[in-house]
Design a protein around this motif. Structure first.
Motif, PDB file in Angstrom:
ATOM      1  N   GLY A 210     -58.934  11.210  18.229  1.00  0.00           N
ATOM      2  CA  GLY A 210     -58.547  10.180  17.278  1.00  0.00           C
ATOM      3  C   GLY A 210     -57.059  10.076  17.031  1.00  0.00           C
ATOM      4  N   ARG A 211     -56.256  10.855  17.745  1.00  0.00           N
ATOM      5  CA  ARG A 211     -54.809  10.737  17.589  1.00  0.00           C
ATOM      6  C   ARG A 211     -54.306   9.462  18.245  1.00  0.00           C
ATOM      7  NH1 ARG A 211     -51.723  15.835  19.664  1.00  0.00           N
ATOM      8  NH2 ARG A 211     -53.162  15.506  21.417  1.00  0.00           N
ATOM      9  N   ILE A 212     -53.307   8.865  17.623  1.00  0.00           N
ATOM     10  CA  ILE A 212     -52.697   7.640  18.137  1.00  0.00           C
ATOM     11  C   ILE A 212     -51.228   7.941  18.405  1.00  0.00           C
ATOM     12  CG2 ILE A 212     -52.120   5.240  17.637  1.00  0.00           C
ATOM     13  CD1 ILE A 212     -54.534   5.203  15.722  1.00  0.00           C
ATOM     14  N   LEU A 213     -50.790   7.725  19.630  1.00  0.00           N
ATOM     15  CA  LEU A 213     -49.406   7.981  20.015  1.00  0.00           C
ATOM     16  C   LEU A 213     -48.801   6.667  20.483  1.00  0.00           C
ATOM     17  CD1 LEU A 213     -51.265  10.569  21.554  1.00  0.00           C
ATOM     18  CD2 LEU A 213     -49.047  11.535  20.931  1.00  0.00           C
ATOM     19  N   ARG A 214     -47.731   6.267  19.824  1.00  0.00           N
ATOM     20  CA  ARG A 214     -47.192   4.925  20.056  1.00  0.00           C
ATOM     21  C   ARG A 214     -45.678   4.976  20.258  1.00  0.00           C
ATOM     22  NH1 ARG A 214     -49.507   2.262  15.949  1.00  0.00           N
ATOM     23  NH2 ARG A 214     -51.155   1.550  17.355  1.00  0.00           N
ATOM     24  N   THR A 215     -45.225   4.251  21.267  1.00  0.00           N
ATOM     25  CA  THR A 215     -43.799   4.059  21.518  1.00  0.00           C
ATOM     26  C   THR A 215     -43.473   2.594  21.264  1.00  0.00           C
ATOM     27  OG1 THR A 215     -43.720   5.816  23.179  1.00  0.00           O
ATOM     28  CG2 THR A 215     -41.969   4.178  23.243  1.00  0.00           C
ATOM     29  N   THR A 216     -42.411   2.339  20.522  1.00  0.00           N
ATOM     30  CA  THR A 216     -42.087   0.963  20.156  1.00  0.00           C
ATOM     31  C   THR A 216     -40.583   0.789  19.969  1.00  0.00           C
ATOM     32  OG1 THR A 216     -42.476  -0.797  18.528  1.00  0.00           O
ATOM     33  CG2 THR A 216     -42.418   1.456  17.708  1.00  0.00           C
ATOM     34  N   ASN A 217     -40.127  -0.434  20.169  1.00  0.00           N
ATOM     35  CA  ASN A 217     -38.742  -0.785  19.841  1.00  0.00           C
ATOM     36  C   ASN A 217     -38.692  -1.636  18.576  1.00  0.00           C
ATOM     37  OD1 ASN A 217     -39.803  -3.171  20.881  1.00  0.00           O
ATOM     38  ND2 ASN A 217     -37.982  -3.696  22.070  1.00  0.00           N
ATOM     39  N   PHE A 218     -39.692  -1.463  17.711  1.00  0.00           N
ATOM     40  CA  PHE A 218     -39.708  -2.158  16.419  1.00  0.00           C
ATOM     41  C   PHE A 218     -38.388  -1.902  15.700  1.00  0.00           C
ATOM     42  CE2 PHE A 218     -40.986  -2.319  11.841  1.00  0.00           C
ATOM     43  CZ  PHE A 218     -41.318  -3.663  11.803  1.00  0.00           C
ATOM     44  N   PRO A 219     -37.696  -2.960  15.249  1.00  0.00           N
ATOM     45  CA  PRO A 219     -36.314  -2.782  14.765  1.00  0.00           C
ATOM     46  C   PRO A 219     -36.162  -2.236  13.354  1.00  0.00           C
ATOM     47  CG  PRO A 219     -36.928  -5.101  14.693  1.00  0.00           C
ATOM     48  CD  PRO A 219     -38.074  -4.376  15.328  1.00  0.00           C
TER      49      PRO A 219
ATOM     50  N   CYS B 219     -36.277  -3.702  27.883  1.00  0.00           N
ATOM     51  CA  CYS B 219     -36.902  -3.588  29.201  1.00  0.00           C
ATOM     52  C   CYS B 219     -38.236  -2.843  29.056  1.00  0.00           C
ATOM     53  CB  CYS B 219     -35.969  -2.871  30.172  1.00  0.00           C
ATOM     54  SG  CYS B 219     -36.717  -2.553  31.784  1.00  0.00           S
ATOM     55  N   PHE B 220     -39.333  -3.526  29.349  1.00  0.00           N
ATOM     56  CA  PHE B 220     -40.639  -2.885  29.191  1.00  0.00           C
ATOM     57  C   PHE B 220     -40.786  -1.681  30.106  1.00  0.00           C
ATOM     58  CE2 PHE B 220     -45.071  -2.347  30.495  1.00  0.00           C
ATOM     59  CZ  PHE B 220     -45.640  -2.068  29.264  1.00  0.00           C
ATOM     60  N   HIS B 221     -40.246  -1.754  31.316  1.00  0.00           N
ATOM     61  CA  HIS B 221     -40.378  -0.640  32.250  1.00  0.00           C
ATOM     62  C   HIS B 221     -39.711   0.623  31.681  1.00  0.00           C
ATOM     63  CE1 HIS B 221     -42.021  -3.245  35.351  1.00  0.00           C
ATOM     64  NE2 HIS B 221     -41.045  -4.108  35.108  1.00  0.00           N
ATOM     65  N   GLN B 222     -38.573   0.440  31.004  1.00  0.00           N
ATOM     66  CA  GLN B 222     -37.899   1.585  30.394  1.00  0.00           C
ATOM     67  C   GLN B 222     -38.711   2.126  29.219  1.00  0.00           C
ATOM     68  OE1 GLN B 222     -34.862   3.294  31.242  1.00  0.00           O
ATOM     69  NE2 GLN B 222     -35.955   4.659  29.844  1.00  0.00           N
ATOM     70  N   ILE B 223     -39.290   1.225  28.423  1.00  0.00           N
ATOM     71  CA  ILE B 223     -40.107   1.663  27.288  1.00  0.00           C
ATOM     72  C   ILE B 223     -41.354   2.391  27.785  1.00  0.00           C
ATOM     73  CG2 ILE B 223     -41.469   0.862  25.309  1.00  0.00           C
ATOM     74  CD1 ILE B 223     -39.463  -1.351  24.917  1.00  0.00           C
ATOM     75  N   LEU B 224     -41.916   1.927  28.892  1.00  0.00           N
ATOM     76  CA  LEU B 224     -43.075   2.613  29.472  1.00  0.00           C
ATOM     77  C   LEU B 224     -42.705   4.022  29.913  1.00  0.00           C
ATOM     78  CD1 LEU B 224     -46.004   2.606  30.443  1.00  0.00           C
ATOM     79  CD2 LEU B 224     -45.226   1.508  32.569  1.00  0.00           C
ATOM     80  N   GLU B 225     -41.527   4.178  30.514  1.00  0.00           N
ATOM     81  CA  GLU B 225     -41.070   5.514  30.904  1.00  0.00           C
ATOM     82  C   GLU B 225     -40.804   6.372  29.670  1.00  0.00           C
ATOM     83  OE1 GLU B 225     -40.261   8.777  32.987  1.00  0.00           O
ATOM     84  OE2 GLU B 225     -41.121   6.912  33.772  1.00  0.00           O
ATOM     85  N   ASP B 226     -40.248   5.766  28.612  1.00  0.00           N
ATOM     86  CA  ASP B 226     -40.051   6.493  27.347  1.00  0.00           C
ATOM     87  C   ASP B 226     -41.387   6.986  26.800  1.00  0.00           C
ATOM     88  OD1 ASP B 226     -37.285   6.135  27.287  1.00  0.00           O
ATOM     89  OD2 ASP B 226     -37.425   4.238  26.223  1.00  0.00           O
ATOM     90  N   HIS B 227     -42.416   6.157  26.924  1.00  0.00           N
ATOM     91  CA  HIS B 227     -43.739   6.545  26.417  1.00  0.00           C
ATOM     92  C   HIS B 227     -44.302   7.715  27.228  1.00  0.00           C
ATOM     93  CE1 HIS B 227     -47.483   6.019  24.255  1.00  0.00           C
ATOM     94  NE2 HIS B 227     -48.151   5.943  25.393  1.00  0.00           N
ATOM     95  N   ARG B 228     -44.121   7.682  28.538  1.00  0.00           N
ATOM     96  CA  ARG B 228     -44.595   8.798  29.364  1.00  0.00           C
ATOM     97  C   ARG B 228     -43.876  10.087  28.990  1.00  0.00           C
ATOM     98  NH1 ARG B 228     -43.923   5.137  34.758  1.00  0.00           N
ATOM     99  NH2 ARG B 228     -45.949   4.052  34.731  1.00  0.00           N
ATOM    100  N   GLN B 229     -42.563  10.016  28.769  1.00  0.00           N
ATOM    101  CA  GLN B 229     -41.814  11.204  28.360  1.00  0.00           C
ATOM    102  C   GLN B 229     -42.262  11.683  26.984  1.00  0.00           C
ATOM    103  OE1 GLN B 229     -37.623  10.351  28.639  1.00  0.00           O
ATOM    104  NE2 GLN B 229     -37.717   9.797  30.806  1.00  0.00           N
TER     105      GLN B 229
END
Length: 273
Positions: free
Chosen positions: A160-169, A191-201
């Motif tokens: 039930g854990r939720i892990l979220r990466t966002t550029n919400f300002p 850049c979505f591709h960069q945010i996706l990599e940030d999420h993986r990290q």
């Protein structure tokens, strides 16, 4: 007269910089406001250390909005996402590019939906990726003359854990439940591709086993979003940030909640995003 013109000129310059869509000018605009306040008190008193008192009022300006707009707000306890047509992309910089980048990364479009929160319209373009075990969204926010877009990538595990990466300002306006972990990246990162990599990290830093993540069900993503919002509202009711209003179908911010929001405003000012 010269000193007055200097202060007025700095305020006008700051307003112009803060209206920019680029992050660096906005940051310079915030600093320019502080410099204008400092110089105003310095010119009035002739003392350099008294100038610092001119900086302090800027940090209390959010109370004007808190008391005039936020305090009277009544928000629904239960809100439902409904299918909505996404508005003109011209009002939301980088949103069409973000949606295109999601499709390039293998994410599949699920639905366009949205809801309303006391005059603020939120539109979601929702995507999912079974191999990444993640769901992604482009969120378009519109309130009055203000409009902006941001992206988020969400992973959920079996516990039930939720892990979220966002550029919400902005900083969150409600406290997050214990099962939610946010990874905020700079708001100028579009850049979505960069945010996706940030999420993986982010998942690697949290030592999350990819196999332990739940494969999203495209039929349940909207239900999960609604359920997450209900959990967050319940958590903030227990924390005293909000309280029931009227016939219990709505909630409002408590005194503790207004102080919490003021802290979030100050955090955003210091972050200068």
């Amino acid at each position: 007269m010269r000193e007055s013109l200097v202060v007025v000129g700095l305020v006008v310059l700051a307003v112009g910089l803060r209206s920019s869509r680029v992050a660096i000018p906005r940051k310079l605009g915030a600093l320019t406001f502080l410099v204008a306040g400092y110089l105003l008190f310095y010119f009035l008193t002739g003392s350099w250390w008294m100038g610092f008192f001119g900086v302090i009022p800027w940090f209390f300006l959010p109370w004007i909005e808190l008391l005039t707009r936020i305090k009277p707000m009544r928000l629904p306890m239960e809100n439902r996402l409904r299918h909505r047509v996404v508005p003109d992309p011209a009002f939301f910089p980088n949103a069409p590019e973000a949606a295109m980048a999601m499709e390039e990364a293998g994410f599949e479009h699920v639905d366009d939906c949205g809801w309303e929160w006391s005059g603020m319209q939120q539109y979601f373009q929702i995507y999912w990726h079974p191999e990444e075990r993640a769901e992604a969204a482009v969120c378009l926010c519109e309130q009055g003359e203000v409009a902006f877009a941001f992206m988020s990538i969400t992973s959920r595990d079996a516990e039930g854990r939720i892990l979220r990466t966002t550029n919400f300002p902005f900083s969150p306006t409600l406290k997050c439940p214990p099962n939610v972990r946010w990874n905020h990246v700079p708001c100028e990162r579009n850049c979505f591709h960069q945010i996706l990599e940030d999420h993986r990290q982010f998942l690697r830093r949290r030592k999350v086993d990819p196999d332990a993540l739940r494969i999203p069900d495209p039929e349940r993503i909207e239900t999960d979003i609604e359920s997450e919002m209900k959990t967050q509202i319940s958590h903030n009711l227990e924390a005293g940030i909000i309280r029931p209003s009227g016939d219990q179908r709505y909630f409002e911010y408590s005194g503790r909640g207004l102080v919490f929001l003021w802290g979030q405003f100050v955090k955003d000012m210091v972050r200068l995003c």
